[in-house]
Scaffold this motif. Structure first.
Motif, PDB file in Angstrom:
ATOM      1  N   SER A 285      29.386  48.624  53.913  1.00  0.00           N
ATOM      2  CA  SER A 285      28.838  49.831  53.326  1.00  0.00           C
ATOM      3  C   SER A 285      29.330  49.333  51.677  1.00  0.00           C
ATOM      4  O   SER A 285      29.379  48.668  50.969  1.00  0.00           O
ATOM      5  CB  SER A 285      30.861  50.677  53.777  1.00  0.00           C
ATOM      6  N   LEU A 286      29.004  50.728  51.438  1.00  0.00           N
ATOM      7  CA  LEU A 286      28.178  51.172  49.549  1.00  0.00           C
ATOM      8  C   LEU A 286      29.724  50.647  48.778  1.00  0.00           C
ATOM      9  O   LEU A 286      29.895  50.079  48.042  1.00  0.00           O
ATOM     10  CB  LEU A 286      28.193  51.700  48.857  1.00  0.00           C
ATOM     11  N   LYS A 290      30.879  47.961  46.656  1.00  0.00           N
ATOM     12  CA  LYS A 290      31.014  47.657  44.764  1.00  0.00           C
ATOM     13  C   LYS A 290      29.967  48.000  44.296  1.00  0.00           C
ATOM     14  O   LYS A 290      30.214  47.031  42.626  1.00  0.00           O
ATOM     15  CB  LYS A 290      32.154  47.333  44.342  1.00  0.00           C
ATOM     16  N   LEU A 291      28.733  48.203  43.944  1.00  0.00           N
ATOM     17  CA  LEU A 291      27.633  47.659  43.651  1.00  0.00           C
ATOM     18  C   LEU A 291      27.910  48.277  42.361  1.00  0.00           C
ATOM     19  O   LEU A 291      27.529  48.699  40.693  1.00  0.00           O
ATOM     20  CB  LEU A 291      26.606  48.480  44.657  1.00  0.00           C
ATOM     21  N   ARG A 292      28.355  50.040  42.442  1.00  0.00           N
ATOM     22  CA  ARG A 292      28.447  51.066  41.135  1.00  0.00           C
ATOM     23  C   ARG A 292      29.503  50.162  40.243  1.00  0.00           C
ATOM     24  O   ARG A 292      29.056  50.144  38.755  1.00  0.00           O
ATOM     25  CB  ARG A 292      29.144  52.155  41.518  1.00  0.00           C
ATOM     26  N   SER A 293      30.627  50.085  40.563  1.00  0.00           N
ATOM     27  CA  SER A 293      31.642  49.192  39.920  1.00  0.00           C
ATOM     28  C   SER A 293      31.497  47.857  38.984  1.00  0.00           C
ATOM     29  O   SER A 293      31.694  47.417  38.105  1.00  0.00           O
ATOM     30  CB  SER A 293      32.732  49.349  39.655  1.00  0.00           C
ATOM     31  N   ASP A 336      21.716  43.156  36.337  1.00  0.00           N
ATOM     32  CA  ASP A 336      22.906  42.921  36.587  1.00  0.00           C
ATOM     33  C   ASP A 336      22.717  43.428  38.210  1.00  0.00           C
ATOM     34  O   ASP A 336      23.266  42.080  39.488  1.00  0.00           O
ATOM     35  CB  ASP A 336      23.861  43.563  36.549  1.00  0.00           C
ATOM     36  N   LEU A 337      22.037  44.246  38.881  1.00  0.00           N
ATOM     37  CA  LEU A 337      22.232  44.898  39.824  1.00  0.00           C
ATOM     38  C   LEU A 337      21.245  43.895  40.797  1.00  0.00           C
ATOM     39  O   LEU A 337      21.444  43.732  43.029  1.00  0.00           O
ATOM     40  CB  LEU A 337      21.358  46.089  40.339  1.00  0.00           C
ATOM     41  N   ASN A 338      20.161  43.803  40.150  1.00  0.00           N
ATOM     42  CA  ASN A 338      19.534  42.301  40.908  1.00  0.00           C
ATOM     43  C   ASN A 338      19.999  41.394  41.546  1.00  0.00           C
ATOM     44  O   ASN A 338      19.835  40.934  42.925  1.00  0.00           O
ATOM     45  CB  ASN A 338      18.356  42.280  40.233  1.00  0.00           C
ATOM     46  N   LYS A 339      21.062  40.789  40.366  1.00  0.00           N
ATOM     47  CA  LYS A 339      21.013  39.465  40.042  1.00  0.00           C
ATOM     48  C   LYS A 339      22.723  40.087  41.385  1.00  0.00           C
ATOM     49  O   LYS A 339      21.928  39.068  42.842  1.00  0.00           O
ATOM     50  CB  LYS A 339      21.955  38.919  39.115  1.00  0.00           C
ATOM     51  N   ILE A 340      22.665  40.594  41.659  1.00  0.00           N
ATOM     52  CA  ILE A 340      24.373  41.210  42.704  1.00  0.00           C
ATOM     53  C   ILE A 340      24.012  40.785  44.448  1.00  0.00           C
ATOM     54  O   ILE A 340      24.109  40.712  45.564  1.00  0.00           O
ATOM     55  CB  ILE A 340      25.112  42.434  42.291  1.00  0.00           C
ATOM     56  N   LEU A 341      22.367  41.726  44.187  1.00  0.00           N
ATOM     57  CA  LEU A 341      22.116  41.634  45.724  1.00  0.00           C
ATOM     58  C   LEU A 341      21.303  40.969  46.135  1.00  0.00           C
ATOM     59  O   LEU A 341      21.047  40.869  47.122  1.00  0.00           O
ATOM     60  CB  LEU A 341      21.097  42.978  45.653  1.00  0.00           C
TER      61      LEU A 341
END
Length: 357
Positions: A285-286, A290-293, A336-341
């Protein structure tokens, strides 16, 4: 009256120089063979006599010549002068016109085109295509333009864009633009028929490519969709809707325009395609991801693989394979989100903005 492109002029001049060099080499060979076989001189003497005769350095004959030999030598001198003069004339023209410098640039452009991969193709540099190219350039996206107008092509080069002079409706032009390695094609040609032919050709050459087409009316929209266009935009229909929205909800339109277009944005909208092989959060789940944090970027919506759109997803919404996450944030947050996903292969599934804040 037909205007030759620089590439055609450069190619013609190269052929003329090569032709002159071949003729000169042939004259040297003929002269050497004559003195060797007819005058019965040694091969080295024959070659030496031929060279000093053609160069007109004024040295004396290697051996005394009879009338027949002298007549041949005169003819050899005349042929050599004409050929060398032709080569010097072509070479001087090349220097004055800057063909050699431009030729280097031309080879660099060809090398750049050959290296294109995962790029975008823009067909037509009219009023619509011009703005498409401007937005791609602002976001640092690799793209190439196809246009059949020589004046437009020269303007495109002045702007620093990669361009091919050709008809986008022809397979040859699309192949030159490396459509087999492209990920998206935007056709903004003047007529609906041209855009239709371009979409059909593009889908035939690369069935996986995403094709976006311009249409002038609703009937053309339907035909382009049937031809295989993934998205069709009518400037008149879209313009009418945006005018109405700007009149009814001006602040909303200002906000949306500010995050969709332009090179001096504070926030961006971006979509991220989820791949099981690269993303570690598939099935979670989102809230768990913890994509936002972790990044600071906000997930505005999720489009499932079946086309279902989930607007304003909650923390319980699951991330599934082949989802498209529509997110908003600064350029750094989206990177940063690109690296996380996609920590395994982030360049494959994601394309964060390249602009610096």
């Amino acid at each position: 009256m037909y205007n030759y492109t620089f590439e055609e002029k450069y190619g013609r001049l190269r052929k003329e120089l090569v032709r002159g060099g071949v003729v000169l080499a042939g004259i040297v060979l003929i002269g050497t063979l004559w003195y060797w076989q007819v005058e019965k001189w040694s091969f080295s003497e024959s070659a030496y006599m031929t060279v000093i005769t053609l160069s007109t350095v004024g040295f004396s004959e290697v051996r005394p010549l009879e009338e027949r030999g002298r007549l041949f030598t005169v003819a050899l001198i005349l042929m050599g002068l004409l050929t060398i003069g032709y080569i010097v004339n072509r070479f001087t023209e090349a220097l004055i016109q800057g063909y050699f410098q431009e030729g280097i640039k031309l080879r660099q452009e060809r090398s750049l085109i050959e290296s294109l991969e995962q790029h975008y193709i823009v067909c037509g540099f009219g009023r619509t295509g011009r703005h498409v190219a401007r937005e791609f350039f602002a976001e640092g996206i690799p793209f190439i333009i196809i246009d059949d107008n020589l004046e437009e092509v020269e303007e495109i080069k002045q702007l620093g864009y990669t361009v091919i002079l050709g008809d986008a409706t022809l397979d040859e032009s699309l192949v030159r633009a490396k459509i087999d390695r492209a990920i998206c094609l935007v056709t903004a040609l003047p007529s609906d028929a041209q855009n239709l032919y371009t979409v059909l050709s593009a889908k035939t050459l690369n069935p996986r490519i995403r094709a976006i087409a311009r249409a002038s009316n609703e009937e053309a929209v339907q035909k382009l969709q049937r031809a295989g266009a993934d998205a069709v935009v009518s400037p008149y229909i879209t313009g009418g809707k945006r005018l109405a929205a700007a009149a009814l909800r001006p602040q909303v339109m200002d906000f949306v325009d500010g995050i969709i277009t332009g090179s001096n944005r504070s926030y961006y909208l971006e979509e991220f395609l989820i791949d099981t092989q690269a993303c570690p959060f598939v099935g979670k789940s989102l809230r768990e991801a913890k994509l936002r944090s972790q990044s600071g970027a906000l997930v505005l919506a999720i489009r499932r693989f079946d086309g279902n759109l989930i607007a304003g997803p909650t923390g319980d919404t699951l991330i599934l394979d082949r989802d498209a996450l529509i997110c908003m944030g600064t350029a750094e947050q989206l990177r940063d989100l690109n690296k996380i996903l996609g920590p395994i292969n982030s360049t494959k599934s994601l394309r964060p903005p390249k602009n610096k804040l």
